[in-house]
Design a protein around this motif. Sequence first.
Motif, PDB file in Angstrom:
ATOM      1  N   ALA A   1       0.987  -1.172  -0.057  1.00  0.00           N
ATOM      2  CA  ALA A   1       0.086   0.075  -0.095  1.00  0.00           C
ATOM      3  C   ALA A   1       0.893   1.173  -0.023  1.00  0.00           C
ATOM      4  O   ALA A   1       0.677   2.238   0.822  1.00  0.00           O
ATOM      5  CB  ALA A   1      -0.969  -0.209   1.044  1.00  0.00           C
ATOM      6  N   GLN A   2       1.715   1.391  -0.907  1.00  0.00           N
ATOM      7  CA  GLN A   2       2.907   2.458  -0.891  1.00  0.00           C
ATOM      8  C   GLN A   2       2.885   3.092  -2.386  1.00  0.00           C
ATOM      9  O   GLN A   2       3.622   4.127  -2.456  1.00  0.00           O
ATOM     10  CB  GLN A   2       3.986   2.212  -0.675  1.00  0.00           C
ATOM     11  CG  GLN A   2       4.493   1.851   0.892  1.00  0.00           C
ATOM     12  CD  GLN A   2       4.413   3.297   1.465  1.00  0.00           C
ATOM     13  OE1 GLN A   2       4.399   4.133   0.612  1.00  0.00           O
ATOM     14  NE2 GLN A   2       4.345   3.229   2.816  1.00  0.00           N
ATOM     15  N   GLY A   3       1.979   2.866  -3.222  1.00  0.00           N
ATOM     16  CA  GLY A   3       2.141   3.398  -4.646  1.00  0.00           C
ATOM     17  C   GLY A   3       1.725   4.974  -4.537  1.00  0.00           C
ATOM     18  O   GLY A   3       2.406   5.737  -4.961  1.00  0.00           O
ATOM     19  N   ALA A   4       0.658   5.155  -3.898  1.00  0.00           N
ATOM     20  CA  ALA A   4       0.325   6.831  -3.754  1.00  0.00           C
ATOM     21  C   ALA A   4       1.097   7.230  -2.704  1.00  0.00           C
ATOM     22  O   ALA A   4       1.604   8.785  -2.565  1.00  0.00           O
ATOM     23  CB  ALA A   4      -1.110   6.906  -3.206  1.00  0.00           C
ATOM     24  N   GLY A   5       1.781   6.569  -1.574  1.00  0.00           N
ATOM     25  CA  GLY A   5       2.574   6.965  -0.482  1.00  0.00           C
ATOM     26  C   GLY A   5       3.887   7.666  -1.038  1.00  0.00           C
ATOM     27  O   GLY A   5       4.213   8.840  -0.879  1.00  0.00           O
ATOM     28  N   CYS A   6       4.377   6.621  -1.922  1.00  0.00           N
ATOM     29  CA  CYS A   6       5.586   6.942  -2.562  1.00  0.00           C
ATOM     30  C   CYS A   6       5.527   8.291  -3.524  1.00  0.00           C
ATOM     31  O   CYS A   6       6.404   9.072  -3.587  1.00  0.00           O
ATOM     32  CB  CYS A   6       6.219   5.976  -3.349  1.00  0.00           C
ATOM     33  SG  CYS A   6       7.079   4.675  -2.119  1.00  0.00           S
ATOM     34  N   ALA A   7       4.236   8.420  -4.258  1.00  0.00           N
ATOM     35  CA  ALA A   7       3.955   9.585  -4.916  1.00  0.00           C
ATOM     36  C   ALA A   7       3.886  10.773  -4.365  1.00  0.00           C
ATOM     37  O   ALA A   7       4.630  11.695  -4.753  1.00  0.00           O
ATOM     38  CB  ALA A   7       2.565   9.307  -5.645  1.00  0.00           C
ATOM     39  N   MET A   8       3.239  10.950  -3.283  1.00  0.00           N
ATOM     40  CA  MET A   8       3.287  11.951  -2.416  1.00  0.00           C
ATOM     41  C   MET A   8       4.802  12.458  -1.764  1.00  0.00           C
ATOM     42  O   MET A   8       4.934  13.493  -1.720  1.00  0.00           O
ATOM     43  CB  MET A   8       1.997  11.817  -1.211  1.00  0.00           C
ATOM     44  CG  MET A   8       0.721  12.006  -1.886  1.00  0.00           C
ATOM     45  SD  MET A   8      -0.412  11.949  -0.768  1.00  0.00           S
ATOM     46  CE  MET A   8      -0.822  10.224  -0.603  1.00  0.00           C
ATOM     47  N   GLN A   9       5.207  11.355  -1.190  1.00  0.00           N
ATOM     48  CA  GLN A   9       6.748  11.562  -0.756  1.00  0.00           C
ATOM     49  C   GLN A   9       7.653  12.113  -1.740  1.00  0.00           C
ATOM     50  O   GLN A   9       8.305  13.301  -1.316  1.00  0.00           O
ATOM     51  CB  GLN A   9       7.062  10.171  -0.171  1.00  0.00           C
ATOM     52  CG  GLN A   9       8.577  10.022   0.071  1.00  0.00           C
ATOM     53  CD  GLN A   9       8.905   8.390   0.377  1.00  0.00           C
ATOM     54  OE1 GLN A   9       8.166   7.631   1.156  1.00  0.00           O
ATOM     55  NE2 GLN A   9      10.000   7.999  -0.078  1.00  0.00           N
ATOM     56  N   ASN A  10       7.504  11.530  -2.856  1.00  0.00           N
ATOM     57  CA  ASN A  10       8.469  11.968  -3.950  1.00  0.00           C
ATOM     58  C   ASN A  10       8.174  13.255  -4.482  1.00  0.00           C
ATOM     59  O   ASN A  10       9.001  14.095  -4.755  1.00  0.00           O
ATOM     60  CB  ASN A  10       8.565  11.171  -5.147  1.00  0.00           C
ATOM     61  CG  ASN A  10       9.341   9.676  -4.789  1.00  0.00           C
ATOM     62  OD1 ASN A  10      10.278   9.919  -3.881  1.00  0.00           O
ATOM     63  ND2 ASN A  10       8.973   8.626  -5.074  1.00  0.00           N
ATOM     64  N   ALA A  11       6.710  13.573  -4.669  1.00  0.00           N
ATOM     65  CA  ALA A  11       6.301  15.008  -4.977  1.00  0.00           C
ATOM     66  C   ALA A  11       6.945  16.155  -3.818  1.00  0.00           C
ATOM     67  O   ALA A  11       7.378  17.160  -4.398  1.00  0.00           O
ATOM     68  CB  ALA A  11       4.756  15.102  -4.845  1.00  0.00           C
ATOM     69  N   TRP A  12       6.809  15.748  -2.512  1.00  0.00           N
ATOM     70  CA  TRP A  12       7.182  16.812  -1.567  1.00  0.00           C
ATOM     71  C   TRP A  12       8.708  17.161  -1.579  1.00  0.00           C
ATOM     72  O   TRP A  12       9.104  17.986  -1.924  1.00  0.00           O
ATOM     73  CB  TRP A  12       7.056  16.223  -0.157  1.00  0.00           C
ATOM     74  CG  TRP A  12       7.585  17.049   0.665  1.00  0.00           C
ATOM     75  CD1 TRP A  12       8.892  16.654   1.454  1.00  0.00           C
ATOM     76  CD2 TRP A  12       7.430  18.392   1.342  1.00  0.00           C
ATOM     77  NE1 TRP A  12       9.367  17.878   2.253  1.00  0.00           N
ATOM     78  CE2 TRP A  12       8.347  18.658   2.232  1.00  0.00           C
ATOM     79  CE3 TRP A  12       6.136  19.326   1.351  1.00  0.00           C
ATOM     80  CZ2 TRP A  12       8.155  19.734   2.801  1.00  0.00           C
ATOM     81  CZ3 TRP A  12       6.008  20.546   1.783  1.00  0.00           C
ATOM     82  CH2 TRP A  12       7.233  20.937   2.641  1.00  0.00           C
TER      83      TRP A  12
END
Length: 376
Positions: A295-306
């Motif tokens: 359950a990390q696809g969106a998590g990594c997306a937001m982490q990398n966005a920041w």
Amino acid sequence: MTERRRHAEISGGGFAGLTAATALAQMGWSVRLHERSPELRAEGAGIVLWNNSLQVLDKIKAGPDLMSNSMTPPAYETRMNNVIQSQETLDGIRWRTLTRPHLHQTLLVAAREAGVEIISGSEVTGATADGTISFANGETAEADLIIGADGVGSAVRDSLGIPLERQRSRDGITRFLVPRRKAELQALEPDTEWDNVIDFWNLEPRVLRVLYTPANDQELYIALMAPAADAQGSRVPIDLDLWTSVFPQLAPVLADAAKIPGRYYGYQTTRLDHWTEGKVALIGDAAHAMCPALAQGAGCAMQNAWTLAAAATEAASIPEALQEWERLERPLTDLAQDRSQWYADTREMAKGNQFQGETVTTALYNPTDPHRHEVP
Ligand code: FAD
Ligand code: 3HM
């Protein structure tokens, strides 16, 4: 003399694009975000977020809104043929369950409040390393930073010709948002804690799994997994008789799911040779689509966005800063991709007791900590 505000153009109004847009605008950039669809809204059902993305949501001031309609279940329970393997309370790990529409709406409000210019019905066709973005209507624009956050089929990525490899798994999943029906479930199985996430696995005699995830008081996210080769198990709308015969304790919520058309999604991983070229950076599924086990696809997306927004803001030279950003931040996403692919291939999650060691490294990460890359 006042300095010119730096300008960013972003392709894609999903979780990655909205987070990057909000962060950049809050850091002083002028930002235009292009979404191909005529409306900005979230497809899909439920989602689980961990500390890495929750820290980012706090930082862009979306935390309170997110918390207002999400929950932390008492435990993540894993069952095999309805026998409990583990009930992990995830002590010390911050996590929330919620619906995708709620996350999307929360990000949209934050983006608008930050002053992002959002253009819907605007299809991006590509970008160049020197900072030109092009659109399906024939127009082009210049920017100091271009972000490809346009999902697994990214036009920005493909226009740059970045080499990639795709790995597919034998299993896949169909996702639904249905009413909780807690009292009815309790009547069927009174000893069960129906606020838990419950991962119901059956490997023998047939591979069928239901991931039961309460998203708030009213809404339940259920995901039904079956091998792609199982025509009956992967059929949409779901074969209600089949699923109810294997998971009779879930009959009321399966009946609701059977009324929804549904779409079967085959697990897959996309790995890119590199995430940046000149003034262009890729984030989210455009750069690192992954299997959903962690359950990390969106998590990594937001982490990398920041982290991308922060790195670009501090940069003297954007192209160099983007390369350094990828060097520092990519290993954690690679880890989540590899681990999720491994779980998809081995079905090892069925054993339970999984939320420890490298499985939670990305979940525990705080991308907003300025000292995160310092060696202690
Ligand atoms: P997308 O959501 O695909 O957004 C891309 C946006 O760009 C879309 O709005 C699209 O319309 C737009 N677009 C596309 N092309 C163009 C173009 N040319 N021009 C302009 N706009 C364009 N992640 C989690 O963190 N937790 C979970 O619990 C979780 N569960 C999952 C369960 C399943 C079964 C699956 C398949 C995934 C799951 N994920 C989860 C992963 C998560 O859904 C994705 O990683 C995340 O949504 C990716 O966001 P994104 O913004 O990168 O891409
Ligand atoms: C939250 C979540 N976790 C795991 C999966 C999976 O393994 O398919 C899907 C999910 O939405």
